[in-house]
Scaffold this active site. Structure first.
Site, PDB file in Angstrom:
ATOM      1  N   GLU A   1       1.077  -0.834  -5.076  1.00  0.00           N
ATOM      2  CA  GLU A   1       0.003   0.152  -5.228  1.00  0.00           C
ATOM      3  C   GLU A   1       0.681   1.511  -5.347  1.00  0.00           C
ATOM      4  O   GLU A   1       1.007   2.160  -4.362  1.00  0.00           O
ATOM      5  CB  GLU A   1      -0.952   0.137  -4.034  1.00  0.00           C
ATOM      6  CG  GLU A   1      -2.215   0.959  -4.306  1.00  0.00           C
ATOM      7  CD  GLU A   1      -2.324   2.276  -3.542  1.00  0.00           C
ATOM      8  OE1 GLU A   1      -3.149   3.102  -3.923  1.00  0.00           O
ATOM      9  OE2 GLU A   1      -1.580   2.478  -2.558  1.00  0.00           O
TER      10      GLU A   1
ATOM     11  N   ASP B   1       0.823  -1.207   0.000  1.00  0.00           N
ATOM     12  CA  ASP B   1       0.000   0.000   0.000  1.00  0.00           C
ATOM     13  C   ASP B   1       0.859   1.260   0.000  1.00  0.00           C
ATOM     14  O   ASP B   1       1.818   1.358   0.774  1.00  0.00           O
ATOM     15  CB  ASP B   1      -0.890  -0.020   1.258  1.00  0.00           C
ATOM     16  CG  ASP B   1      -1.735   1.226   1.375  1.00  0.00           C
ATOM     17  OD1 ASP B   1      -2.563   1.461   0.491  1.00  0.00           O
ATOM     18  OD2 ASP B   1      -1.541   1.988   2.353  1.00  0.00           O
TER      19      ASP B   1
HETATM   20  C1  GLC Z   1      -3.780   3.685  -0.489  1.00  0.00           C
HETATM   21  C2  GLC Z   1      -5.186   3.176  -0.313  1.00  0.00           C
HETATM   22  C3  GLC Z   1      -6.067   4.296   0.151  1.00  0.00           C
HETATM   23  C4  GLC Z   1      -5.540   4.848   1.441  1.00  0.00           C
HETATM   24  C5  GLC Z   1      -4.056   5.207   1.331  1.00  0.00           C
HETATM   25  C6  GLC Z   1      -3.435   5.410   2.671  1.00  0.00           C
HETATM   26  O1  GLC Z   1      -3.689   4.647  -1.474  1.00  0.00           O
HETATM   27  O2  GLC Z   1      -5.640   2.612  -1.512  1.00  0.00           O
HETATM   28  O3  GLC Z   1      -7.394   3.863   0.309  1.00  0.00           O
HETATM   29  O4  GLC Z   1      -6.261   5.990   1.794  1.00  0.00           O
HETATM   30  O5  GLC Z   1      -3.305   4.185   0.718  1.00  0.00           O
HETATM   31  O6  GLC Z   1      -3.234   4.182   3.327  1.00  0.00           O
END
Ligand code: GLC
Length: 652
Positions: free
Chosen positions: A327, A285
Site C-alpha cells: 500500500e 500498510d
Molecule cells: C494507510 C491506510 C489509512 C491509514 C494509514 C495509517 O494509508 O489505508 O487508512 O490512515 O495507512 O495507518
C-alpha cells in the site's frame, strides 16, 4: 553458469534444523529446499538494511522464526502452499475479483461475514480484504490502523478462532482472505509502546525518539504532513517518554524503528502468525514510510524495498501460498518500484495499488477528456510479468490528486489548477458538477485538498436519483459502471469497496459515531444496507442495474484470458480526446478496451481495429459484433465501454 540453489551458511542451516528437529523428514526436506531457493534474497535484504550486523547471525535468527512457523503450519495450509507453488500466477488470473470492507460494517462480526459469503459469491468475489480487525487502542483508532495487540481479534468482532474459521470458510468458497500488516506504527497503548513509556531501553529503541526539537525540526523541513488538518506535524511530545516520538499519522500512532533488527523480527513473527491463521494476502500498510532519511520526504527510501525483499523471502520459506500487497499511495515513478524494478525485479511485493489509474479515472470523468490520462498512463514503466496491479474505483481512503506537473504540462494543462479543478469538481463547487464529495485534509500551505466520497456520490449518480431527470440518471449509472469497467478491464485484481456494488451514497450520519467526527473518510465507509441489497435482482432499480452490471463485468472478465495480469495494459494514442483505448496483447490475440468518458457519442476509427489484428471484432460485454458505420467509425454512446476481441476462426 546459473546457480539455482544457493549455498546456505552453516549457522543459518543449523538454525533451521534446530527449529524443525521435531518435524518429519518430508517437512525438513521441503523447508531446506525453500531455504536454498530464498536465502540470497534474505541475505541481500538484511545485509543492505543492517550493514553493521553479521548477516549470517541475523539471518539465522530470522530463519529460525520462519522455521518455527513451518513447524506450526496447519496441514490444510501446507496443501495450499503446494498448490500455489504449482500455480504461482494464481493471483494474476482474470478470475480474481476483490471486495474490501469493515467486517462490522458488512455484517456485524466475523460470524456475520461468514454468513455473507453467498452474497460475495454472487458478485463473483475471490478476494476479501477485511479492514484491520486486530485489537486497536480504545477510542479513535484511525479505523483500526492504531493496533494495540496484533494477536487478539477485536472482542466485538469475535476471537482468533472465529477468524481462523472464517479464513477456512472463505478458502472453501474460493475466496482469499486479505488482512493488513500495519508495520509503520503501533498504537501508543501497544505493549512495546507501554514498555518504552515505562523507561525500558530495549523498547525505547523500537521507536524513533528525540530528546529535543533539533532533529524533528530538521526532518520537518522536508517531510510532508499526512494529516495536516487533525494531526499536524510529524512528531509528538510524550510526557511519559520525556521525548518527541515520530508520529507520521496521528499522534497516537507511533512510528516503529526499522533500523532496529528486533523490530524486523517482531513483524516477521506477526506476518507468519497471520499466514498460519489462513491469511493469503498481506497488505503492507503505509509501507512507503517505514524508513527515514534526513533531507528527504522520508518516503520510498531504498531500504523499504530491501526490507520487503527479505520479509517476503522469509515468508516464501514458511508459507509460499502467501503474497504481499504494497500500500504505497505515491507518484507513478516511485510506485513501480513496489512491484520490483532493477535488482528487486520480482523480489518485492506481488501486488500494489494502481493509484495513478484510479486518479486518472476520476480526472477523465470530471474533464470529459482522456488526454492527460493517456499521457500519464503511457509513461508508467512496465512492471514484472509475475506481479499484478490492484485496480480500484476508490477505497476506504480519500482520493489525493497525484497528478504530475510535468504530465499536466505535456498536454497543455497547469498541474496546480487541474488539481484545484478536481477538488472543486468533486466537492460539487464547480459549476455544473453534481458530485457530492467532501474536502478532506485541506492544506492551507500547499492548497492541497483531498476528497472523500462513495463512488455513486462522486459520479453524480446519487444526485441524479433525487433530481428526477431521466437523462441524468442514465448518465449517472453509466458513469458509475464506466469507472468499474476501467478498473475491471485493466488486468490485475480489481477491488470493489463495499456498498459501491449497490451504488450506495455517502453515509449522512458518518460524524455521529464517537471518534469519527473529524475524519470524513467515514462518509464513504457506509454500513452495507441489506435492505437495499434485496433489490439487487430488480432490473428496474438503480441498485439492481449497478449490482448486475458489476457482476456481469466480473463474469465476462473471468472468461477472458486476455486479462491475465502477466500481460501489460497499454494505452494507445487517442483518435478522439474523449475515448481512451487500452490494448492488451495476449498470445491468444489482442483485446482492446474502449472507454468513452464524455456525455456525447464519440468515434473510434474502424481501420485501427484491423491494424491491431482484430478482424472480426466482438464486444465481449454485450456479446455483439462491433459495427463500423458508413463513415468508417465505431460510434460509442455516452459513457459507453467495450471490451473487444477478435473472434475470427482461429483467433481464439
Ligand atoms: C494507510 C491506510 C489509512 C491509514 C494509514 C495509517 O494509508 O489505508 O487508512 O490512515 O495507512 O495507518
Amino acid at each position: 553458469m546459473i546457480v539455482l540453489m544457493a549455498e546456505v551458511p552453516a549457522l543459518v542451516l543449523s538454525a533451521m534444523h534446530e527449529a524443525l528437529a521435531d518435524s518429519d523428514a518430508a517437512t525438513r526436506e521441503l523447508a531446506d529446499a525453500r531455504l536454498r531457493r530464498w536465502w540470497p534474497d534474505v541475505r541481500d535484504g538484511l545485509a543492505a538494511v543492517y550493514p553493521t550486523h553479521d548477516v549470517d547471525e541475523i539471518g539465522a535468527r530470522m530463519v529460525a522464526i520462519a522455521a518455527r512457523a513451518v513447524a506450526q503450519r496447519p496441514a490444510e495450509l501446507r496443501r495450499l502452499d503446494l498448490e500455489r507453488t504449482l500455480r504461482p500466477d494464481w493471483f494474476q488470473s482474470s478470475t480474481m475479483l476483490g471486495y474490501a470492507c469493515y467486517a462490522e460494517r458488512l455484517a456485524g462480526d466475523l460470524v456475520g461475514v461468514r454468513e455473507a459469503v453467498p452474497y460475495l459469491r454472487e458478485l463473483g468475489v475471490t478476494y476479501l480484504h477485511l479492514m484491520p480487525l486486530m485489537r486497536p487502542r480504545p477510542g479513535d483508532s484511525d479505523g483500526g490502523y492504531a493496533i494495540a495487540d496484533y494477536r487478539t481479534v477485536r472482542p466485538d468482532l469475535g476471537s482468533v478462532d472465529d477468524l481462523r474459521a472464517l479464513a477456512d470458510e472463505l478458502r472453501a468458497n474460493g475466496i482469499s482472505l486479505v488482512l493488513d500488516l500495519v508495520l509503520n506504527h503501533v498504537a501508543r497503548e501497544h505493549e512495546w509502546a507501554a514498555a518504552a513509556r515505562a523507561g525500558d531501553p530495549h523498547y525505547r529503541d523500537y521507536f524513533r525518539l528525540f530528546a529535543d526539537r533539533t532533529l524533528p525540526d530538521a526532518y520537518d523541513q522536508t517531510v510532508p504532513e499526512v494529516f495536516p488538518d487533525f494531526a499536524p506535524g510529524n512528531f509528538t511530545w510524550d510526557d511519559d517518554l520525556s521525548a518527541w516520538v515520530w508520529t507520521t499519522f496521528n499522534s497516537f500512532q507511533w512510528d516503529t524503528n526499522w533500523e532496529n533488527p528486533d523490530v524486523f523480527a517482531e513483524y516477521l513473527d506477526i506476518v507468519l502468525f497471520m499466514a498460519n491463521l489462513g491469511v493469503e494476502v498481506v497488505r503492507l500498510d503505509a509501507i512507503a514510510f517505514i524508513w527515514k532519511r534526513l533531507g528527504t520526504t522520508c518516503q520510498n527510501q531504498p531500504e523499504v524495498h530491501w526490507i520487503t525483499q527479505a520479509l517476503r523471502a522469509l515468508a516464501r520459506i514458511a508459507c509460499p501460498a502467501v503474497v504481499f500487497k504494497a500500500e504505497a499511495i505515491v507518484g507513478p515513478n516511485d510506485l513501480v518500484h513496489y512491484l520490483g524494478q532493477g535488482r528487486h525485479h520480482g523480489k518485492v511485493s506481488d501486488l500494489a495499488y494502481h493509484n495513478s489509474l484510479m486518479v486518472q479515472t476520476w480526472s477523465m470523468l470530471a474533464s470529459a477528456d482522456a488526454r492527460l490520462a493517456a499521457h500519464a498512463l503511457q509513461a508508467v514503466l512496465p512492471v514484472p510479468s509475475t506481479t499484478a496491479w490492484i485496480t480500484y474505483v476508490r477505497c476506504h481512503d480519500d482520493i489525493g490528486w497525484a497528478i504530475d506537473d510535468a504530465d499536466a504540462a505535456a498536454v497543455g494543462l497547469n498541474g496546480f489548477w487541474h488539481r484545484t479543478f478536481l477538488s472543486d469538481y468533486y466537492s460539487g463547487q464547480f459549476p455544473g458538477s453534481t458530485a457530492r464529495g467532501l474536502v478532506f485534509q485541506e492544506n492551507l500551505d500547499t492548497r492541497d485538498r483531498r476528497i472523500s466520497g462513495a463512488a455513486a456520490s462522486l459520479t453524480g449518480l446519487d444526485a441524479a436519483r433525487e433530481g428526477g431527470d431521466d437523462r441524468a440518471l442514465e448518465h449517472g449509472i453509466a458513469r458509475t459502471l464506466l469507472a468499474h469497467a476501467l478498473a475491471m478491464g485493466w488486468g490485475g485484481v480489481p477491488v470493489i469497496w463495499s456498498g459501491d456494488e449497490l451504488a450506495m451514497p455517502n453515509d449522512p450520519d458518518w460524524a455521529e459515531e464517537p471518534g469519527h467526527e473529524s475524519d470524513n473518510r467515514w462518509a464513504h465507509r457506509p454500513r452495507l444496507d441489506w435492505h437495499l441489497a434485496q433489490r439487487r435482482h430488480d432490473p428496474a432499480s438503480v441498485e439492481g442495474r449497478v449490482f448486475q452490471g458489476v457482476a456481469h463485468l466480473g463474469r465476462v472478465r473471468a472468461g477472458l484470458a486476455h486479462l491475465h495480469a502477466s500481460v501489460p495494459a497499454r494505452v494507445l494514442d487517442l483518435s478522439d480526446p474523449g475515448v481512451l483505448p487500452v490494448l492488451r496483447e495476449h498470445p491468444l490475440g489482442s483485446m482492446l478496451g474502449l472507454y468513452n468518458v464524455t456525455a456525447q457519442y464519440r468515434p473510434f476509427p474502424g481501420y485501427r481495429l484491423s491494424g491491431l489484428g482484430i478482424n472480426r471484432a466482438v464486444d465481449m460485454i454485450s456479446e455483439t459484433a462491433v459495427a463500423v458505420s458508413g463513415d468508417g467509425n465505431v460510434w460509442l454512446p455516452p459513457y459507453a465501454f467495450r471490451w473487444i476481441v477478435d473472434v475470427a476462426p482461429g483467433a481464439q
